[in-house]
Design a protein around this motif. Structure first.
Motif, PDB file in Angstrom:
ATOM      1  N   ASP A 158       0.845  -1.190   0.000  1.00 51.76           N
ATOM      2  CA  ASP A 158       0.000   0.000   0.000  1.00 51.76           C
ATOM      3  C   ASP A 158       0.888   1.251   0.000  1.00 51.76           C
ATOM      4  OD1 ASP A 158      -2.195   1.678   0.093  1.00 51.76           O
ATOM      5  OD2 ASP A 158      -2.483   1.439   2.262  1.00 51.76           O
ATOM      6  N   PRO A 159       1.427   1.614  -1.179  1.00 52.08           N
ATOM      7  CA  PRO A 159       2.257   2.817  -1.252  1.00 52.08           C
ATOM      8  C   PRO A 159       1.408   4.081  -1.087  1.00 52.08           C
ATOM      9  CG  PRO A 159       2.249   1.618  -3.360  1.00 52.08           C
ATOM     10  CD  PRO A 159       1.317   0.923  -2.450  1.00 52.08           C
ATOM     11  N   GLU A 160       2.000   5.118  -0.553  1.00 49.56           N
ATOM     12  CA  GLU A 160       1.320   6.408  -0.429  1.00 49.56           C
ATOM     13  C   GLU A 160       1.666   7.261  -1.645  1.00 49.56           C
ATOM     14  OE1 GLU A 160       2.317   8.337   3.265  1.00 49.56           O
ATOM     15  OE2 GLU A 160       1.883   6.526   4.420  1.00 49.56           O
ATOM     16  N   TYR A 161       0.644   7.893  -2.210  1.00 48.76           N
ATOM     17  CA  TYR A 161       0.833   8.725  -3.393  1.00 48.76           C
ATOM     18  C   TYR A 161       0.419  10.167  -3.109  1.00 48.76           C
ATOM     19  CZ  TYR A 161       1.273   4.303  -5.850  1.00 48.76           C
ATOM     20  OH  TYR A 161       1.692   3.058  -6.260  1.00 48.76           O
ATOM     21  N   ASN A 162       1.055  11.076  -3.825  1.00 51.30           N
ATOM     22  CA  ASN A 162       0.645  12.476  -3.812  1.00 51.30           C
ATOM     23  C   ASN A 162      -0.586  12.647  -4.699  1.00 51.30           C
ATOM     24  OD1 ASN A 162       2.871  13.468  -2.194  1.00 51.30           O
ATOM     25  ND2 ASN A 162       4.166  13.059  -3.974  1.00 51.30           N
ATOM     26  N   ALA A 163      -1.194  13.825  -4.665  1.00 52.61           N
ATOM     27  CA  ALA A 163      -2.405  14.089  -5.450  1.00 52.61           C
ATOM     28  C   ALA A 163      -2.178  13.865  -6.946  1.00 52.61           C
ATOM     29  CB  ALA A 163      -2.900  15.508  -5.192  1.00 52.61           C
ATOM     30  N   ASP A 164      -0.966  14.088  -7.435  1.00 51.63           N
ATOM     31  CA  ASP A 164      -0.680  13.914  -8.858  1.00 51.63           C
ATOM     32  C   ASP A 164      -0.329  12.475  -9.230  1.00 51.63           C
ATOM     33  OD1 ASP A 164       1.893  13.587  -7.866  1.00 51.63           O
ATOM     34  OD2 ASP A 164       2.787  15.175  -9.102  1.00 51.63           O
ATOM     35  N   GLY A 165      -0.386  11.565  -8.266  1.00 53.97           N
ATOM     36  CA  GLY A 165      -0.085  10.165  -8.534  1.00 53.97           C
ATOM     37  C   GLY A 165       1.365   9.786  -8.330  1.00 53.97           C
ATOM     38  N   SER A 166       2.203  10.743  -7.988  1.00 53.85           N
ATOM     39  CA  SER A 166       3.606  10.426  -7.754  1.00 53.85           C
ATOM     40  C   SER A 166       3.789   9.836  -6.351  1.00 53.85           C
ATOM     41  CB  SER A 166       4.475  11.681  -7.929  1.00 53.85           C
ATOM     42  OG  SER A 166       4.125  12.669  -6.975  1.00 53.85           O
ATOM     43  N   GLY A 196       7.105   8.073  -1.210  1.00 52.50           N
ATOM     44  CA  GLY A 196       8.271   7.432  -0.619  1.00 52.50           C
ATOM     45  C   GLY A 196       7.954   6.678   0.662  1.00 52.50           C
ATOM     46  N   ASN A 197       6.670   6.493   0.949  1.00 50.98           N
ATOM     47  CA  ASN A 197       6.235   5.744   2.128  1.00 50.98           C
ATOM     48  C   ASN A 197       5.346   4.594   1.674  1.00 50.98           C
ATOM     49  OD1 ASN A 197       7.421   7.761   3.761  1.00 50.98           O
ATOM     50  ND2 ASN A 197       5.532   8.942   3.733  1.00 50.98           N
ATOM     51  N   CYS A 198       5.473   3.458   2.356  1.00 48.62           N
ATOM     52  CA  CYS A 198       4.685   2.292   1.976  1.00 48.62           C
ATOM     53  C   CYS A 198       4.524   1.371   3.176  1.00 48.62           C
ATOM     54  CB  CYS A 198       5.411   1.543   0.855  1.00 48.62           C
ATOM     55  SG  CYS A 198       4.520   0.104   0.218  1.00 48.62           S
ATOM     56  N   THR A 199       3.373   0.753   3.272  1.00 47.78           N
ATOM     57  CA  THR A 199       3.170  -0.324   4.232  1.00 47.78           C
ATOM     58  C   THR A 199       2.788  -1.571   3.442  1.00 47.78           C
ATOM     59  OG1 THR A 199       0.844   0.283   4.555  1.00 47.78           O
ATOM     60  CG2 THR A 199       2.431   1.212   6.105  1.00 47.78           C
ATOM     61  N   TRP A 200       3.085  -2.722   3.988  1.00 53.28           N
ATOM     62  CA  TRP A 200       2.682  -3.955   3.329  1.00 53.28           C
ATOM     63  C   TRP A 200       2.570  -5.077   4.345  1.00 53.28           C
ATOM     64  CZ3 TRP A 200       7.611  -2.288   3.449  1.00 53.28           C
ATOM     65  CH2 TRP A 200       8.652  -3.181   3.534  1.00 53.28           C
ATOM     66  N   PHE A 201       1.893  -6.128   3.921  1.00 49.96           N
ATOM     67  CA  PHE A 201       1.711  -7.280   4.797  1.00 49.96           C
ATOM     68  C   PHE A 201       1.735  -8.553   3.972  1.00 49.96           C
ATOM     69  CE2 PHE A 201      -2.617  -6.676   3.357  1.00 49.96           C
ATOM     70  CZ  PHE A 201      -3.100  -7.974   3.226  1.00 49.96           C
ATOM     71  N   ALA A 202       1.989  -9.650   4.664  1.00 47.35           N
ATOM     72  CA  ALA A 202       1.932 -10.971   4.048  1.00 47.35           C
ATOM     73  C   ALA A 202       1.296 -11.929   5.050  1.00 47.35           C
ATOM     74  CB  ALA A 202       3.325 -11.461   3.685  1.00 47.35           C
ATOM     75  N   ARG A 203       0.411 -12.774   4.530  1.00 46.28           N
ATOM     76  CA  ARG A 203      -0.237 -13.767   5.389  1.00 46.28           C
ATOM     77  C   ARG A 203      -0.559 -14.995   4.562  1.00 46.28           C
ATOM     78  NH1 ARG A 203      -5.932 -13.831   4.818  1.00 46.28           N
ATOM     79  NH2 ARG A 203      -6.622 -12.200   3.427  1.00 46.28           N
ATOM     80  N   LYS A 204      -0.566 -16.110   5.228  1.00 45.62           N
ATOM     81  CA  LYS A 204      -0.936 -17.373   4.583  1.00 45.62           C
ATOM     82  C   LYS A 204      -2.433 -17.355   4.312  1.00 45.62           C
ATOM     83  CE  LYS A 204       0.111 -21.744   3.601  1.00 45.62           C
ATOM     84  NZ  LYS A 204       0.953 -22.104   2.497  1.00 45.62           N
TER      85      LYS A 204
END
Length: 151
Positions: free
Chosen positions: A129-137, A140-148
């Motif tokens: 789940d990357p974070e984007y600016n209003a213009d879609g760029s 530089g921040n992201c969270t992610w997860f993994a699960r079975k």
């Protein structure tokens, strides 16, 4: 060529492929890169399951430490969580006067595309789940997860 040169080059490559050949060809490139070059993650997931995500990304010898990215990686029960702040890859691209690619797919989409395909082989859901600016760029921040997941 350093890892930083490579990051800038594949950022440009992502934009070129999407602009010249379309989003499906870029997805195909991501899939090819996943199959052919994500073997290290594949080994961890095959041997450790979801906990292999922590071995791959976390700790002092994980890939994020080697890339000198500000991150947090941890297990909560049987779910892996990752957080990146101030991604050095995006910063490096910007330091060269470029922007991380942000067409229909973005530079940041390569993470889920490459690593998610590997994880799916082992019935592991991996979502970024990357974070984007209003213009879609990319911010530089992201969270992610993994699960079975149930098979």
């Amino acid at each position: 060529m350093t890892i930083r040169d490579y990051i800038a080059a594949y950022n440009k490559t992502f934009g070129y492929v999407e602009d010249k050949y379309g989003v499906e060809k870029l997805r195909s490139l991501f899939s090819t890169l996943s199959r052919e070059y994500c073997t290290h993650l594949d080994e961890y997931l095959r041997e450790e399951g979801v906990h292999g995500c922590l071995s791959y990304w976390g700790g002092s010898s994980g890939t994020l430490s080697r890339e000198k990215i500000q991150f947090r990686a941890y297990m909560e029960g049987d779910v892996f969580h990752g957080e990146i702040r101030n991604c050095t890859s995006c910063a490096d691209i910007r330091s060269r006067g470029q922007e991380p690619h942000h067409g229909k797919l973005t530079y940041c989409d390569h993470c889920e595309a490459l690593y998610g395909e590997v994880a799916a082989k082992y019935s592991i859901e991996l979502k970024f789940d990357p974070e984007y600016n209003a213009d879609g760029s990319c911010r530089g921040n992201c969270t992610w997860f993994a699960r079975k997941v149930e098979e």
